[in-house]
Design an enzyme around this catalytic site. Structure first.
Site, PDB file in Angstrom:
ATOM      1  N   GLU A  63       0.804  -1.219   0.000  1.00 57.11           N
ATOM      2  CA  GLU A  63       0.000   0.000   0.000  1.00 57.11           C
ATOM      3  C   GLU A  63       0.838   1.271   0.000  1.00 57.11           C
ATOM      4  OE1 GLU A  63      -0.411  -2.604   1.978  1.00 57.11           O
ATOM      5  OE2 GLU A  63      -2.266  -3.472   1.191  1.00 57.11           O
ATOM      6  N   HIS A 132     -11.035  -5.596   8.767  1.00 56.13           N
ATOM      7  CA  HIS A 132     -11.842  -5.342   7.580  1.00 56.13           C
ATOM      8  C   HIS A 132     -12.980  -4.356   7.837  1.00 56.13           C
ATOM      9  CE1 HIS A 132      -9.793  -9.020   6.346  1.00 56.13           C
ATOM     10  NE2 HIS A 132     -10.160  -8.775   5.110  1.00 56.13           N
TER      11      HIS A 132
END
Lengths: 329, 357
Positions: A63, A132
């Site tokens: 990322e 998540h």
């Protein structure tokens, strides 16, 4: 001519990406699994096939690298739109976001703009496992130099994303993942600007519910139930957390004299606490009761079997409304 | 996938073309740059050294807040800039002020941030020099992005991305190398291995056979070069730039050099290394070896170096009136309503303070 179509939020975001890719050859989309798979939420579905691998491509799974490469591409004439797969998976990019994405314009006296969008599916309500379901907005809104927006409807998702891609400032675009599948008629035309503008979603006269992203439908449902019980609740949807629309929010609260902030993130040192502070500073003499907050607890996001206990729900919102020192109670 | 990694491996020892005594190295396997190029490099080295030492002096005089000097590393600084074409980009770190200046940035502008100002001082597009990065290795993915954007447009741009030995331990070093390799981005990564990350020696930084060997793991060819031999640097970096420009993907070069001074003026190097270690490197100085090779008296280049030093002194001794309103001006393309309010508040405070004097 403007087209009307019934679209889910994920489809509306996909249309926004497709229309931006068509309109502007400098727009590029990249991230993890955004190519042939179309993203784990299918937001980039079909884009590689339609626009080719130079315009929409998969990257290595990293990322910080994704955001850092986007910084360089934005420095060199492109408008990158990158996808972080999930809220908590964006944290490796945090240094790039706060030290470079947010500061490049300032440290170059405006010479280097970074027109880039970081899309982040965020928040819970989908029974996701750990890492998540984070509501990570406070980290980003605390960093000067970033715009932070979050839609609550497919129509806003389309407009806000088109506008974010066209913006010369970097935008952290938070997508409430539990709303990806909600459908409505979307007008795919040019709309008035929505970055920096809150909107009154429902008129009401007794109290104001202030919400954003995934909490807006909860606030609207609470207002519906309250209406049946004889109480008229106004609902304000922030849409844009930074810039913050003090004017619309303060005007709304002044019109009712009571307010409850509804947000899924942990309440301590949060966007909801900032809203309470700002509204209190501006509306103190119009308030009939202290502003209440209905937020997530200050705990790590709980597992699927427990999340209903954590998330702000209609009953908790209505309890807070009941607490607003009504003269007749 | 190919199992053959041999072509990615660096040479057994760093490439040297002119030894520490100024003698050409026999069988170096590479041609020396021509004399004009070496004379040009020597002139730049002497100016670069003068600039380093002038900046260091200005810290003691209170005109600079801090200066991470590249004294002793000037050959890397000069070569990194000289091998680039006009359309190429340079990504410097905080120790690479001299490289930015060699690329064309005005030295007074280049020292703006280190003077204690709020911005980098130069327009990055004017000479295609990115603002220098302080968080280690974070500029490397940006370099990859600039290169990839250029490649998508079919432009011949090559990006020279600088970092130090300490920076190679950062995650962004790894991510940038990996992205560059996968995207085949035309980037030359130049590691100036100066043996120290503030106080921490290289042995505590890596267990790799050399930093250039790190390229193998990414599929990037690595090369090692004597970082105090500007002739070798020009030759190795020139080849690396040519390969990147020809579409062969990213290249990794490790330059072996030494940080002759403390990390910055705020650091005390006697706490972690012996003077004798530093002295050993004095004999490998990049300037003395090149002037010996060229049989040129350095004084021939002094006038230009002094002119630059004077320009730096003049620029930094001039007091610049602070403009607090500008702190709000470039946070966004247009200040938010909240920033406009805060700017007005500060302006009002300053106005009242002035009025009460």
């Amino acid at each position: 001519m403007t087209a009307h179509e019934k679209l889910s939020m994920a489809q509306a975001l996909n249309r926004a990406l497709r229309d931006s890719l068509s309109d502007d050859p400098t727009v590029v989309v990249f991230g993890e699994d955004v190519g042939p798979l179309g993203g784990v939420f299918r937001v980039t579905d079909g884009l590689t096939a339609e626009f080719g691998e130079d315009r929409c491509f998969d990257t290595p799974l990293a990322e910080s690298g994704i955001v850092g490469v986007a910084v360089g591409m934005a420095m060199n004439g492109m408008r990158p739109v990158v996808e972080m797969q999930f809220d908590a998976f964006a944290y490796p990019a945090f240094e790039q976001i706060v030290s470079h994405v947010a500061k490049m314009r300032n440290r170059t006296r405006g010479k280097v703009a970074l027109p880039m969008v970081i899309r982040i599916p965020y928040a819970g309500g989908i029974g996701g496992v750990e890492h998540h379901c984070d509501s990570s907005e406070a980290y980003y809104v605390h960093t000067p130099g970033l715009h932070v927006v979050t839609p609550s409807t497919p129509a806003d998702a389309y407009t806000l994303l088109r506008e974010s891609i066209a913006s010369d400032d970097p935008v952290v675009f938070l997508e409430p993942k539990k709303l990806y599948w909600t459908k409505e008629e979307v007008e795919l035309g040019v709309k008035p600007p929505s970055i920096g503008r809150a909107v009154v979603r429902r008129e009401g006269t007794d109290a104001t519910l202030i919400a954003y992203g995934p909490s807006v439908p909860i606030a609207l449902e609470a207002a519906e139930v309250a209406d049946r019980e004889g109480r008229s609740l106004q609902v304000v949807d922030l849409r844009s957390i930074v810039p913050f629309d003090d004017e619309t929010v303060a005007a709304a609260v002044r019109s009712t004299g009571r307010a409850v902030v509804v947000a899924e993130a942990a309440g301590f040192a949060s966007v909801s606490s900032e809203i309470v502070a700002r509204v209190t500073e501006r509306c103190f003499h119009s308030l009939a009761a202290p502003i209440r907050r209905v937020t997530g607890f200050d705990i790590p996001y709980p597992p699927p079997k427990y999340e209903h206990l954590h998330l702000p729900g209609v009953d908790r919102v209505l309890d807070a409304v009941d607490d607003l020192q009504w003269e007749d109670s | 996938m190919t199992g053959d990694a041999d072509h990615l491996l660096p040479s057994d020892s760093p490439v040297t073309l002119i030894d520490a005594n100024g003698h050409p190295v026999a069988d170096a396997g590479r041609a020396l740059p021509d004399e004009a190029a070496l004379r040009r490099a020597l002139a730049s080295l002497i100016t670069a050294r003068r600039l380093n030492d002038q900046a260091y002096a200005l810290v003691r005089q209170g005109r600079l807040a801090v200066y991470p000097s590249s004294h002793g590393q000037e050959a890397c600084q000069v070569a990194a800039a000289q091998v680039l074409d006009e359309g190429d980009w340079l990504f410097p770190t905080y120790r690479d002020t001299v490289a930015a200046v060699e690329r064309g940035v005005d030295p007074v502008e280049a020292l703006t941030l280190l003077k204690g100002d709020w911005h980098c001082g130069w327009d990055p597009y004017e000479h295609r020099v990115a603002p220098h990065a302080t968080p280690l290795a974070t500029q490397l993915p940006h370099a990859v992005g600039v290169a990839h954007a250029a490649r998508l447009r079919g432009e011949p741009t090559v990006v020279m991305a600088l970092c130090g030995d300490g920076g190679t331990s950062e995650g962004d070093f790894h991510e940038a190398m990996n992205f560059a390799a996968v995207l085949k981005a035309p980037v030359v990564f130049l590691i100036q291995n100066n043996e120290y990350a503030i106080s921490v020696p290289l042995a505590r930084q890596t267990a790799a056979p050399s930093l250039a060997h790190k390229g193998v793991g990414y599929g990037i060819p690595g090369e090692r070069v004597d970082g105090n031999d500007v002739a070798a640097l020009l030759s190795v970096l020139d080849s690396a730039v040519a390969k990147a420009r020809a579409g062969e993907g990213p290249q990794l070069v490790e330059a072996h050099t030494y940080r002759m001074q403390a990390h910055t003026n705020a650091d005390d190097a006697t706490r972690y290394r012996d003077a004798a270690d530093v002295d050993a490197w004095v004999g490998r100085d990049p300037i003395t070896r090149l002037s010996a090779y060229l049989s040129i008296d350095e004084s021939a280049f002094r006038a230009e170096a002094e002119r630059v030093a004077e320009h730096v002194r003049d620029g930094l001794n001039r007091d610049v009136e602070p403009e607090p309103a500008l702190l709000f001006e470039h946070v966004y393309a247009r200040p938010t309503p909240q920033l406009r309010e805060q700017a007005a508040q500060l302006a009002d405070e300053i106005e009242r303070e002035v009025a009460s004097r």
